[in-house]
Design an enzyme around this catalytic site. Structure first.
Site, PDB file in Angstrom:
ATOM      1  N   CYS A   1     -11.173   3.315  -0.969  1.00  0.00           N
ATOM      2  CA  CYS A   1      -9.858   3.628  -0.420  1.00  0.00           C
ATOM      3  C   CYS A   1      -9.753   2.847   0.871  1.00  0.00           C
ATOM      4  CB  CYS A   1      -9.696   5.126  -0.163  1.00  0.00           C
ATOM      5  SG  CYS A   1      -8.142   5.542   0.688  1.00  0.00           S
TER       6      CYS A   1
ATOM      7  N   ASP B   1       0.862  -1.192   0.000  1.00  0.00           N
ATOM      8  CA  ASP B   1       0.000   0.000   0.000  1.00  0.00           C
ATOM      9  C   ASP B   1       0.893   1.235   0.000  1.00  0.00           C
ATOM     10  OD1 ASP B   1      -2.787   1.163   0.284  1.00  0.00           O
ATOM     11  OD2 ASP B   1      -1.798   2.115   1.982  1.00  0.00           O
ATOM     12  N   SER B   2       0.344   2.331  -0.437  1.00  0.00           N
ATOM     13  CA  SER B   2       1.105   3.576  -0.424  1.00  0.00           C
ATOM     14  C   SER B   2       1.382   4.049   1.004  1.00  0.00           C
ATOM     15  CB  SER B   2       0.353   4.667  -1.198  1.00  0.00           C
ATOM     16  OG  SER B   2      -0.908   4.902  -0.606  1.00  0.00           O
TER      17      SER B   2
ATOM     18  N   CYS C   1      -4.236  -1.228  -2.387  1.00  0.00           N
ATOM     19  CA  CYS C   1      -4.305   0.223  -2.556  1.00  0.00           C
ATOM     20  C   CYS C   1      -5.116   0.495  -3.814  1.00  0.00           C
ATOM     21  CB  CYS C   1      -2.894   0.786  -2.696  1.00  0.00           C
ATOM     22  SG  CYS C   1      -2.800   2.550  -3.113  1.00  0.00           S
TER      23      CYS C   1
ATOM     24  N   GLU D   1      -4.819   9.701   8.649  1.00  0.00           N
ATOM     25  CA  GLU D   1      -3.418   9.437   8.965  1.00  0.00           C
ATOM     26  C   GLU D   1      -2.901  10.325  10.091  1.00  0.00           C
ATOM     27  OE1 GLU D   1      -0.804   9.076   5.659  1.00  0.00           O
ATOM     28  OE2 GLU D   1      -1.731   7.165   5.081  1.00  0.00           O
TER      29      GLU D   1
ATOM     30  N   HIS E   1      -8.174   3.320   3.472  1.00  0.00           N
ATOM     31  CA  HIS E   1      -8.191   4.120   4.696  1.00  0.00           C
ATOM     32  C   HIS E   1      -9.618   4.300   5.239  1.00  0.00           C
ATOM     33  CE1 HIS E   1      -4.157   5.317   3.449  1.00  0.00           C
ATOM     34  NE2 HIS E   1      -3.995   5.999   4.565  1.00  0.00           N
TER      35      HIS E   1
END
Length: 272
Positions: free
Chosen positions: A193, A11-12, A74, A159, A195
């Site tokens: 996404c 993942d990024s 991702c 994040e 996240h």
């Protein structure tokens, strides 16, 4: 093919840990290496060329670690880099290795979550602008209409561990309202996404109860189970010591502080 090969998860940044968590729960017997490219994240606003370059570098790093199978956990990398890697790089340089993404598995089952055939997709600018979900869903289900909404503020909020604070409410509601304004008949919203599952409590408070909010962890994990059943030649080479290793291109201390939010337990990562 290398025996005792781990499965690579890329993942990024941190979001792929939500997918990794589901994969590890459904397939706990295998070895895994997770790589987060935190030094260069987020990927969402980068060009196709840059994301392809970054993703390929990380995939090749996982190959060097012995991974014969890599999951791009991702959406942005899956949207902007996966096809080129599969069609250009694997056949010429890595013919025995495989790279899979998160978009196709989700598109294959999206019909089971909608009655109105009106689906909303919420993702980064990169994922939305690529129109990958529009194209993939249309391949499988031409009768489903897809409405997209980019949510550029959500990844930074998550994040920075601000996703459950009151300050996140404005941006959650802004993007949700903008999506629903496109069609009153949307009854399924895909969080495109990895996240975004961390925002589920706030999303459930904003969206009407009749809307299915779809996350990708379990979908990708089930797809991987099916893939390994169909490809025993790949499965037989996977290591089975239940080992999990975590790497980051950024600061391991910072990575570990944030990663537990996504993976559900404390981690001890290493520098890439």
């Amino acid at each position: 093919m290398q025996n005792s090969s781990p499965i690579g998860i890329f993942d990024s940044g941190y979001g792929g840990l939500t997918v990794f968590k589901s994969i590890a729960e459904q397939l706990p017997q295998y070895n895994y290496i997770y790589l987060g490219d935190n030094a260069r994240s987020p990927y969402g606003d980068h060009s196709f060329e840059t994301i392809y370059k970054y993703t390929l570098e990380c995939v090749e790093w996982l190959f060097d670690k012995g991974c014969n199978l890599v999951i791009l956990a991702c959406n942005t990398a899956s949207a902007k880099a996966l096809r080129t890697i599969q069609q250009k790089d694997l056949p010429t340089k890595y013919p025995g290795r495989r790279v899979l993404g998160v978009i196709r598995p989700t598109a294959e089952v999206i019909n089971t979550y909608t009655d109105t055939n009106k689906v909303g997709v919420m993702g980064t600018r990169g994922t939305v602008n690529s129109e990958s979900y529009l194209l993939e869903i249309k391949k499988f289900y031409p009768n489903i209409s897809v409405y997209q909404q980019s949510c550029p503020m959500w990844v930074p909020i998550i994040e920075n561990n601000e996703h459950l604070q009151n300050g996140a409410d404005f941006f959650v509601k802004e993007y949700c309202d903008a999506l629903l304004a496109q069609s009153k008949d949307i009854d399924c919203v895909l969080l495109a996404c990895t996240h975004y599952p961390l925002l589920l409590p706030k999303l459930k408070a904003v969206f009407p109860d009749y809307i299915n909010i779809l996350t990708q962890g379990d979908i990708v994990a089930k797809s991987l189970v099916n893939y390994l059943q169909r490809h025993p030649e790949m499965e037989m080479n996977l290591g089975r010591e239940k080992q999990k290793s975590f790497y980051t291109s950024g600061d391991p201390i910072v990575f570990d502080e944030h990663a537990s939010i996504f993976f559900g337990k404390k981690l001890a990562s290493l520098k890439m």
